[in-house]
Scaffold this active site. Structure first.
Site, PDB file in Angstrom:
ATOM      1  N   GLY A  16       0.796  -1.224   0.000  1.00  0.00           N
ATOM      2  CA  GLY A  16       0.000   0.000   0.000  1.00  0.00           C
ATOM      3  C   GLY A  16       0.828   1.273   0.000  1.00  0.00           C
ATOM      4  N   SER A  17       2.043   1.229  -0.557  1.00  0.00           N
ATOM      5  CA  SER A  17       2.852   2.456  -0.542  1.00  0.00           C
ATOM      6  C   SER A  17       2.248   3.531  -1.453  1.00  0.00           C
ATOM      7  CB  SER A  17       4.314   2.169  -0.895  1.00  0.00           C
ATOM      8  OG  SER A  17       4.436   1.792  -2.238  1.00  0.00           O
ATOM      9  N   ASN A  18       1.606   3.118  -2.545  1.00  0.00           N
ATOM     10  CA  ASN A  18       0.935   4.118  -3.392  1.00  0.00           C
ATOM     11  C   ASN A  18      -0.260   4.735  -2.663  1.00  0.00           C
ATOM     12  OD1 ASN A  18       2.023   4.512  -6.228  1.00  0.00           O
ATOM     13  ND2 ASN A  18       2.082   2.277  -6.057  1.00  0.00           N
ATOM     14  N   ASN A 111      -5.967   3.128 -12.583  1.00  0.00           N
ATOM     15  CA  ASN A 111      -5.026   2.082 -12.186  1.00  0.00           C
ATOM     16  C   ASN A 111      -3.614   2.597 -12.403  1.00  0.00           C
ATOM     17  OD1 ASN A 111      -4.028  -0.550 -11.486  1.00  0.00           O
ATOM     18  ND2 ASN A 111      -3.679  -0.929 -13.671  1.00  0.00           N
ATOM     19  N   HIS A 113       0.184   1.225 -13.261  1.00  0.00           N
ATOM     20  CA  HIS A 113       0.881   0.047 -13.775  1.00  0.00           C
ATOM     21  C   HIS A 113       2.375   0.342 -13.787  1.00  0.00           C
ATOM     22  CE1 HIS A 113       1.138  -3.731 -15.932  1.00  0.00           C
ATOM     23  NE2 HIS A 113       2.072  -3.159 -16.678  1.00  0.00           N
ATOM     24  N   ASP A 154      -5.588  -3.287 -18.803  1.00  0.00           N
ATOM     25  CA  ASP A 154      -4.446  -2.373 -19.013  1.00  0.00           C
ATOM     26  C   ASP A 154      -4.533  -1.549 -20.297  1.00  0.00           C
ATOM     27  OD1 ASP A 154      -3.183  -3.061 -16.628  1.00  0.00           O
ATOM     28  OD2 ASP A 154      -1.900  -4.571 -17.541  1.00  0.00           O
ATOM     29  N   GLU A 183       6.245   6.137  -9.085  1.00  0.00           N
ATOM     30  CA  GLU A 183       4.786   5.974  -8.960  1.00  0.00           C
ATOM     31  C   GLU A 183       4.219   6.882  -7.867  1.00  0.00           C
ATOM     32  OE1 GLU A 183       3.311   1.907  -8.675  1.00  0.00           O
ATOM     33  OE2 GLU A 183       5.120   1.188  -9.637  1.00  0.00           O
TER      34      GLU A 183
HETATM   35  C1  GAR Z   1       3.098  -1.064  -7.651  1.00  0.00           C
HETATM   36  O1  GAR Z   1       4.346  -1.119  -8.273  1.00  0.00           O
HETATM   37  C2  GAR Z   1       1.993  -1.096  -8.704  1.00  0.00           C
HETATM   38  O2  GAR Z   1       2.316  -0.391  -9.862  1.00  0.00           O
HETATM   39  C3  GAR Z   1       1.905  -2.572  -8.983  1.00  0.00           C
HETATM   40  O3  GAR Z   1       2.037  -3.170  -7.710  1.00  0.00           O
HETATM   41  C4  GAR Z   1       2.833  -2.350  -6.858  1.00  0.00           C
HETATM   42  C5  GAR Z   1       2.060  -2.096  -5.579  1.00  0.00           C
HETATM   43  O4  GAR Z   1       2.849  -1.470  -4.614  1.00  0.00           O
HETATM   44  N1  GAR Z   1       0.650  -2.877  -9.631  1.00  0.00           N
HETATM   45  C6  GAR Z   1       0.516  -3.821 -10.562  1.00  0.00           C
HETATM   46  O5  GAR Z   1       1.422  -4.530 -10.940  1.00  0.00           O
HETATM   47  C7  GAR Z   1      -0.886  -3.945 -11.131  1.00  0.00           C
HETATM   48  N2  GAR Z   1      -0.867  -4.515 -12.433  1.00  0.00           N
HETATM   49  P1  GAR Z   1       2.180  -0.778  -3.334  1.00  0.00           P
HETATM   50  O6  GAR Z   1       1.211  -1.783  -2.709  1.00  0.00           O
HETATM   51  O7  GAR Z   1       3.347  -0.513  -2.438  1.00  0.00           O
HETATM   52  O8  GAR Z   1       1.486   0.469  -3.782  1.00  0.00           O
END
Ligand code: GAR
Length: 200
Positions: A16-18, A111, A113, A154, A183
Protein backbone atom coordinates in the site's frame (compact mmCIF):
# COMPACT_ATOMS: atom_id res chain seq x y z
CA UNK A 1 -21.37 26.97 -4.43
CA UNK A 2 -18.90 24.67 -2.65
CA UNK A 3 -18.64 21.27 -4.28
CA UNK A 4 -18.52 18.26 -1.98
CA UNK A 5 -15.21 16.51 -1.40
CA UNK A 6 -14.70 13.75 -3.95
CA UNK A 7 -14.97 10.44 -2.10
CA UNK A 8 -12.22 8.00 -3.02
CA UNK A 9 -11.97 4.24 -2.57
CA UNK A 10 -8.53 2.66 -2.87
CA UNK A 11 -8.21 -1.02 -3.85
CA UNK A 12 -5.00 -2.70 -2.66
CA UNK A 13 -3.52 -6.15 -2.16
CA UNK A 14 -0.09 -5.46 -0.71
CA UNK A 15 2.11 -2.94 1.04
CA UNK A 16 0.00 0.00 0.00
CA UNK A 17 2.85 2.46 -0.54
CA UNK A 18 0.93 4.12 -3.39
CA UNK A 19 -2.14 4.37 -1.16
CA UNK A 20 0.01 6.08 1.50
CA UNK A 21 1.56 8.42 -1.07
CA UNK A 22 -1.90 9.49 -2.26
CA UNK A 23 -3.17 9.85 1.31
CA UNK A 24 -0.31 12.24 2.17
CA UNK A 25 -0.45 14.11 -1.15
CA UNK A 26 -4.14 15.07 -0.84
CA UNK A 27 -3.61 17.75 1.87
CA UNK A 28 -0.23 18.80 0.44
CA UNK A 29 -1.74 19.44 -2.97
CA UNK A 30 -4.92 20.86 -1.46
CA UNK A 31 -7.10 18.43 -3.41
CA UNK A 32 -10.81 18.56 -2.73
CA UNK A 33 -10.95 14.81 -2.10
CA UNK A 34 -10.67 12.25 0.69
CA UNK A 35 -9.97 8.55 0.89
CA UNK A 36 -12.96 7.04 2.67
CA UNK A 37 -12.54 3.34 1.92
CA UNK A 38 -9.79 0.77 1.50
CA UNK A 39 -10.96 -2.43 -0.19
CA UNK A 40 -8.70 -5.46 -0.32
CA UNK A 41 -8.70 -9.16 -1.11
CA UNK A 42 -6.22 -9.57 1.80
CA UNK A 43 -7.48 -8.55 5.24
CA UNK A 44 -4.01 -8.27 6.84
CA UNK A 45 -1.99 -6.52 4.15
CA UNK A 46 0.00 -3.33 4.80
CA UNK A 47 -2.59 -1.20 3.05
CA UNK A 48 -5.41 -2.44 5.32
CA UNK A 49 -3.24 -1.85 8.40
CA UNK A 50 -2.51 1.69 7.25
CA UNK A 51 -6.22 2.33 6.67
CA UNK A 52 -7.13 1.07 10.16
CA UNK A 53 -4.46 3.27 11.73
CA UNK A 54 -5.85 6.29 9.89
CA UNK A 55 -9.56 5.71 10.59
CA UNK A 56 -10.35 4.84 6.99
CA UNK A 57 -13.08 2.22 6.58
CA UNK A 58 -11.78 -1.18 5.44
CA UNK A 59 -13.59 -3.89 3.53
CA UNK A 60 -12.18 -7.34 2.94
CA UNK A 61 -13.82 -8.80 -0.14
CA UNK A 62 -12.91 -11.98 -2.03
CA UNK A 63 -14.68 -14.23 -4.50
CA UNK A 64 -14.50 -17.11 -1.99
CA UNK A 65 -16.99 -15.34 0.29
CA UNK A 66 -19.70 -15.68 -2.39
CA UNK A 67 -21.47 -18.46 -4.25
CA UNK A 68 -20.70 -16.98 -7.66
CA UNK A 69 -18.57 -14.37 -9.35
CA UNK A 70 -21.70 -12.35 -10.18
CA UNK A 71 -22.66 -12.18 -6.50
CA UNK A 72 -19.11 -11.07 -5.66
CA UNK A 73 -19.31 -8.34 -8.31
CA UNK A 74 -22.74 -7.21 -7.08
CA UNK A 75 -21.45 -7.03 -3.49
CA UNK A 76 -18.53 -4.89 -4.63
CA UNK A 77 -20.83 -2.46 -6.44
CA UNK A 78 -23.17 -2.24 -3.41
CA UNK A 79 -20.25 -1.63 -1.08
CA UNK A 80 -19.01 1.25 -3.26
CA UNK A 81 -22.53 2.69 -3.44
CA UNK A 82 -23.00 2.38 0.34
CA UNK A 83 -19.83 4.39 0.91
CA UNK A 84 -20.96 6.90 -1.75
CA UNK A 85 -17.71 6.48 -3.69
CA UNK A 86 -17.09 8.88 -6.57
CA UNK A 87 -13.73 7.57 -7.80
CA UNK A 88 -11.94 4.23 -7.41
CA UNK A 89 -8.13 4.08 -7.37
CA UNK A 90 -6.50 0.72 -8.00
CA UNK A 91 -3.16 0.81 -6.19
CA UNK A 92 -1.44 -2.55 -6.30
CA UNK A 93 -4.74 -4.46 -6.48
CA UNK A 94 -3.68 -7.84 -7.84
CA UNK A 95 -7.11 -9.09 -8.91
CA UNK A 96 -9.14 -8.42 -12.00
CA UNK A 97 -11.95 -5.97 -11.19
CA UNK A 98 -15.33 -7.47 -12.21
CA UNK A 99 -16.78 -5.96 -15.37
CA UNK A 100 -19.95 -4.86 -13.55
CA UNK A 101 -17.80 -2.72 -11.24
CA UNK A 102 -15.78 -1.28 -14.13
CA UNK A 103 -19.03 -0.43 -15.93
CA UNK A 104 -20.48 1.23 -12.81
CA UNK A 105 -17.37 3.43 -12.55
CA UNK A 106 -16.70 4.19 -16.22
CA UNK A 107 -14.25 7.13 -16.43
CA UNK A 108 -14.09 7.07 -12.63
CA UNK A 109 -11.57 4.31 -12.02
CA UNK A 110 -7.79 4.67 -12.26
CA UNK A 111 -5.03 2.08 -12.19
CA UNK A 112 -1.27 2.43 -11.80
CA UNK A 113 0.88 0.05 -13.78
CA UNK A 114 4.64 -0.31 -13.18
CA UNK A 115 5.74 -0.05 -16.84
CA UNK A 116 5.31 2.07 -19.95
CA UNK A 117 1.97 0.82 -21.28
CA UNK A 118 1.00 -0.41 -23.83
CA UNK A 119 4.26 -2.35 -23.44
CA UNK A 120 4.45 -4.96 -20.67
CA UNK A 121 0.74 -4.91 -19.82
CA UNK A 122 -2.04 -7.47 -19.92
CA UNK A 123 -2.73 -10.82 -18.29
CA UNK A 124 0.00 -12.00 -15.92
CA UNK A 125 1.81 -8.66 -16.04
CA UNK A 126 1.77 -7.46 -12.47
CA UNK A 127 4.27 -6.78 -9.69
CA UNK A 128 7.75 -8.23 -10.10
CA UNK A 129 6.77 -10.12 -13.31
CA UNK A 130 6.62 -6.80 -15.12
CA UNK A 131 10.16 -5.79 -14.15
CA UNK A 132 11.54 -9.26 -14.97
CA UNK A 133 9.98 -9.02 -18.44
CA UNK A 134 11.38 -5.50 -19.00
CA UNK A 135 14.91 -6.67 -18.13
CA UNK A 136 14.59 -9.85 -20.20
CA UNK A 137 13.56 -7.76 -23.20
CA UNK A 138 16.74 -5.69 -22.84
CA UNK A 139 14.87 -2.37 -22.56
CA UNK A 140 16.92 0.74 -21.78
CA UNK A 141 14.04 2.38 -19.93
CA UNK A 142 10.87 1.56 -18.06
CA UNK A 143 8.48 3.71 -16.08
CA UNK A 144 5.00 4.01 -14.66
CA UNK A 145 1.60 4.61 -16.21
CA UNK A 146 -1.67 5.80 -14.71
CA UNK A 147 -4.65 4.97 -16.90
CA UNK A 148 -8.41 4.85 -16.78
CA UNK A 149 -9.76 1.34 -16.35
CA UNK A 150 -12.03 -0.10 -19.00
CA UNK A 151 -13.15 -3.63 -19.85
CA UNK A 152 -9.86 -4.36 -21.66
CA UNK A 153 -7.04 -5.22 -19.25
CA UNK A 154 -4.45 -2.37 -19.01
CA UNK A 155 -5.85 -0.69 -22.13
CA UNK A 156 -7.88 2.32 -20.91
CA UNK A 157 -6.95 5.92 -21.77
CA UNK A 158 -3.52 6.87 -20.44
CA UNK A 159 -3.71 9.86 -18.12
CA UNK A 160 -0.01 10.22 -17.23
CA UNK A 161 3.15 8.33 -17.89
CA UNK A 162 6.73 8.86 -16.67
CA UNK A 163 10.02 7.27 -17.71
CA UNK A 164 12.65 5.71 -15.47
CA UNK A 165 16.05 4.47 -16.73
CA UNK A 166 17.09 0.84 -16.65
CA UNK A 167 20.62 0.84 -15.20
CA UNK A 168 23.50 -1.58 -15.72
CA UNK A 169 23.37 -4.40 -13.17
CA UNK A 170 19.65 -3.91 -12.51
CA UNK A 171 17.73 -6.77 -10.95
CA UNK A 172 13.91 -6.89 -11.08
CA UNK A 173 13.90 -5.76 -7.42
CA UNK A 174 16.17 -2.76 -8.03
CA UNK A 175 14.14 -1.68 -11.04
CA UNK A 176 10.88 -2.20 -9.10
CA UNK A 177 12.11 0.11 -6.31
CA UNK A 178 13.11 2.84 -8.80
CA UNK A 179 9.75 2.62 -10.59
CA UNK A 180 7.82 2.59 -7.30
CA UNK A 181 9.45 5.83 -6.20
CA UNK A 182 8.31 7.39 -9.47
CA UNK A 183 4.79 5.97 -8.96
CA UNK A 184 4.47 7.78 -5.61
CA UNK A 185 4.70 11.15 -7.38
CA UNK A 186 2.85 10.14 -10.52
CA UNK A 187 -0.34 8.76 -8.95
CA UNK A 188 -1.20 11.93 -6.97
CA UNK A 189 -0.53 14.02 -10.10
CA UNK A 190 -2.83 11.79 -12.14
CA UNK A 191 -5.55 12.06 -9.50
CA UNK A 192 -5.20 15.84 -9.56
CA UNK A 193 -5.56 15.76 -13.35
CA UNK A 194 -8.66 13.56 -13.24
CA UNK A 195 -10.30 15.80 -10.61
CA UNK A 196 -9.56 18.86 -12.74
CA UNK A 197 -11.01 17.17 -15.84
CA UNK A 198 -14.16 16.20 -13.95
CA UNK A 199 -14.77 19.71 -12.73
CA UNK A 200 -14.01 21.48 -16.02
C1 GAR B 1 3.10 -1.06 -7.65
O1 GAR B 1 4.35 -1.12 -8.27
C2 GAR B 1 1.99 -1.10 -8.70
O2 GAR B 1 2.32 -0.39 -9.86
C3 GAR B 1 1.90 -2.57 -8.98
O3 GAR B 1 2.04 -3.17 -7.71
C4 GAR B 1 2.83 -2.35 -6.86
C5 GAR B 1 2.06 -2.10 -5.58
O4 GAR B 1 2.85 -1.47 -4.61
N1 GAR B 1 0.65 -2.88 -9.63
C6 GAR B 1 0.52 -3.82 -10.56
O5 GAR B 1 1.42 -4.53 -10.94
C7 GAR B 1 -0.89 -3.95 -11.13
N2 GAR B 1 -0.87 -4.51 -12.43
P1 GAR B 1 2.18 -0.78 -3.33
O6 GAR B 1 1.21 -1.78 -2.71
O7 GAR B 1 3.35 -0.51 -2.44
O8 GAR B 1 1.49 0.47 -3.78
Amino acid sequence: MATHKTRLAVFCSGGGSNFQAIFHAIPKKGLNAEIVLCLSNRSQCGAMEFARQNDIATVHLTEKQFGSFDEFAAAMVSCLREHRIDIVLLAGYMRKVPEAVVAAFADKMLNIHPALLPKFGGEGMYGINVHTAVLQAGESESGATVHLVNEEYDKGRILLQRRVPVLPGDTPELLAARVLECEHRLYPEALEKLLAEQHS
